[in-house]
Design an enzyme around this catalytic site. Structure first.
Site, PDB file in Angstrom:
ATOM      1  N   GLY A 174       0.801  -1.223   0.000  1.00 17.30           N
ATOM      2  CA  GLY A 174       0.000   0.000   0.000  1.00 17.30           C
ATOM      3  C   GLY A 174       0.826   1.262   0.000  1.00 17.30           C
TER       4      GLY A 174
ATOM      5  CG  ASP B 293      -0.890   5.217  -5.999  1.00 17.38           C
ATOM      6  OD1 ASP B 293      -1.432   5.889  -5.106  1.00 17.38           O
ATOM      7  OD2 ASP B 293      -1.157   4.016  -6.222  1.00 17.38           O
TER       8      ASP B 293
HETATM    9  P1  ADP Z   1       2.154  -1.372  -4.161  1.00 16.90           P
HETATM   10  O1  ADP Z   1       2.142  -0.396  -5.285  1.00 16.90           O
HETATM   11  O2  ADP Z   1       1.233  -1.015  -3.063  1.00 16.90           O
HETATM   12  O3  ADP Z   1       3.538  -1.629  -3.651  1.00 16.90           O
HETATM   13  P2  ADP Z   1       1.364  -3.114  -6.274  1.00 16.90           P
HETATM   14  O4  ADP Z   1       0.830  -4.504  -6.301  1.00 16.90           O
HETATM   15  O5  ADP Z   1       0.626  -2.054  -6.983  1.00 16.90           O
HETATM   16  O6  ADP Z   1       1.620  -2.752  -4.743  1.00 16.90           O
HETATM   17  O7  ADP Z   1       2.835  -3.122  -6.882  1.00 16.90           O
HETATM   18  C1  ADP Z   1       3.801  -4.065  -6.456  1.00 16.90           C
HETATM   19  C2  ADP Z   1       4.501  -4.655  -7.659  1.00 16.90           C
HETATM   20  O8  ADP Z   1       5.493  -3.713  -8.170  1.00 16.90           O
HETATM   21  C3  ADP Z   1       5.306  -5.897  -7.335  1.00 16.90           C
HETATM   22  O9  ADP Z   1       4.475  -7.040  -7.331  1.00 16.90           O
HETATM   23  C4  ADP Z   1       6.309  -5.899  -8.484  1.00 16.90           C
HETATM   24  O10 ADP Z   1       5.710  -6.391  -9.669  1.00 16.90           O
HETATM   25  C5  ADP Z   1       6.603  -4.433  -8.673  1.00 16.90           C
HETATM   26  N1  ADP Z   1       7.796  -4.063  -7.870  1.00 16.90           N
HETATM   27  C6  ADP Z   1       7.830  -3.347  -6.735  1.00 16.90           C
HETATM   28  N2  ADP Z   1       9.093  -3.223  -6.272  1.00 16.90           N
HETATM   29  C7  ADP Z   1       9.897  -3.873  -7.147  1.00 16.90           C
HETATM   30  C8  ADP Z   1      11.325  -4.121  -7.239  1.00 16.90           C
HETATM   31  N3  ADP Z   1      12.175  -3.679  -6.326  1.00 16.90           N
HETATM   32  N4  ADP Z   1      11.769  -4.836  -8.295  1.00 16.90           N
HETATM   33  C9  ADP Z   1      10.907  -5.292  -9.231  1.00 16.90           C
HETATM   34  N5  ADP Z   1       9.573  -5.097  -9.196  1.00 16.90           N
HETATM   35  C10 ADP Z   1       9.072  -4.401  -8.179  1.00 16.90           C
HETATM   36 MG    MG Z   2       0.500   0.001  -6.649  1.00 19.88          MG
END
Ligand code: ADP
Ligand code: MG
Length: 378
Positions: A114, A162
């Site tokens: 989140g 966001d």
């Molecule tokens: P939030 O935006 O709340 O963190 P989301 O599900 O929208 O949750 O986004 C998370 C996704 O972003 C992860 O499942 C991944 O696909 C991508 N992500 C986030 N951080 C990384 C990272 N360090 N390396 C690669 N992908 C990432």
């Molecule tokens: Mg997200």
């Protein structure tokens, strides 16, 4: 990946995660939100390579990477690659200056909690490439392009908050953003002697994307019904409680609940902005509790873990308010806690949470921080 061995980045940029003090799911209803960036962020090390179209991306945290050709960009089966691919696709639609590059992604921002690691990933990439290749994209274009990438390549029909918060935030401020006009007011925040504490539930129920899109549709259904009686309204942002009450019998119970949450939540954002401006943190705290009540009972995007942590704070006189922050179904709760009570609060919440769910809580303080920036150049 062999490029990692001799990597000397020409550019390092960082894009932060965000919290939203209040105003959940109001962005795609064209209403108000009150976000700010936090210190935790995703960092991008970038360099041009010898190729016109060949790119290599490596995520340190995931310990995996992939290669791609800018001439053949298509949706991948691997989720995180789509944030990258979507952004590249959108950049290519707007400029012809992009060439081959190598990129290492490193993050201290929990993902799926989140805090919008997704927007940080999109925005940091486009910001870095814009700088590296001198693409000339204005900041607002980078925000919108990142949002579109999430819609088209990832499939989350997210609002603008966001990406806007990740790019545009300023240290020491929260942004009162009108998601229709995109007008914004930077509100200075001085919470002292209170602190913003996040408790990460460490659960990320896999409903987030599908239910998010369902909520969006339910809101649209509500708007269509209300429009029959009030043709001038364009989104739930235009709807008053009185209008909604008058239309109640014409809509199903679920759609009514969703609409009533958004109508009230949108008002709460304005109230909260006012309260923050007057440093009335007691009022702010009460609004957080009311917001969580709506998130849980009306919008139904909370979960047992978040509800537990919010309820847990209610007995504690040193906590002014709490709510789940982010799209829902887990992630973090946001708490306004007196500095004298922070340590004992974290300790007692962690113990209670471990006992109830057998999960070890992650807790950290956040302060309103700067948006996407260049960390180092050359
Ligand atoms: P939030 O935006 O709340 O963190 P989301 O599900 O929208 O949750 O986004 C998370 C996704 O972003 C992860 O499942 C991944 O696909 C991508 N992500 C986030 N951080 C990384 C990272 N360090 N390396 C690669 N992908 C990432
Ligand atoms: Mg997200």
């Amino acid at each position: 990946m062999h490029f990692l061995e001799n990597f000397s980045p020409q550019l390092v940029v960082a894009s932060p995660g965000r919290i939203n003090l209040i105003g959940e799911h109001t962005d795609y209803n064209m209403g108000y939100v009150l976000p700010t960036a936090i210190e935790k962020k995703i960092t991008f090390q970038l360099q041009k390579n010898e190729s016109d179209t060949h790119c290599r991306i490596y995520s340190k945290g995931y310990d995996t990477g992939f290669e791609l050709d800018l001439r053949h960009i298509a949706i991948s089966k691997i989720e995180w690659e789509n944030y990258i691919l979507g952004v590249l696709h959108e950049i290519l639609k707007r400029t012809d200056g992009l060439r081959g590059f190598d990129c290492i992604v490193e993050s201290n921002l929990p993902s799926g909690s989140g805090l919008s690691s997704s927007a940080a990933l999109e925005c940091g990439l486009v910001f870095g490439l814009n700088e590296l290749f001198d693409l000339g994209l204005p900041k607002m274009e980078m925000v919108k392009l990142s949002q579109t990438a999430e819609h088209t390549f990832v499939g989350t029909q997210c609002g603008i908050m966001d990406q806007y918060a990740s790019v545009m935030s300023e240290a020491g401020h929260v942004i009162l953003l009108d998601c229709r006009s995109l007008e914004r007011r930077m509100i200075p925040v001085s919470l002292d002697p209170f602190k913003l504490i996040l408790l990460n539930t460490k659960v990320s129920h896999n409903l987030a994307t599908s239910e998010y899109n369902v909520r969006r549709r339910e809101c649209e259904e509500g708007v269509a019904i209300i429009q029959r009686d009030f043709p001038k309204i364009r989104s739930l942002r235009d709807v008053t409680e009185k209008m909604l009450t008058e239309c109640r019998d014409k809509m199903g119970e679920v759609v009514f609940k969703r609409c009533s949450f958004i109508v009230a939540e949108n008002q709460r954002v304005l109230e909260a902005a006012e309260a923050l401006g007057q440093n009335d943190l007691d009022h702010m705290g009460r609004l957080l509790y009311k917001a969580h009540e709506g998130i849980s009972k009306l919008y139904e995007v909370s979960c047992a873990e978040s509800d537990f942590l919010v309820d847990f704070t209610k007995e504690n006189p040193l906590v002014l308010g709490a709510r789940q922050t982010g799209g829902g179904f887990g992630g973090c709760t946001l708490n306004i806690v007196h500095r004298d009570g922070v340590d004992s609060f974290i300790k007692s919440a962690s113990e209670a949470y471990a006992k109830a769910f057998d999960i070890s809580l992650e807790a950290f303080e956040v302060t309103p921080s700067q948006g996407t920036t260049i960390v180092r150049k050359g």
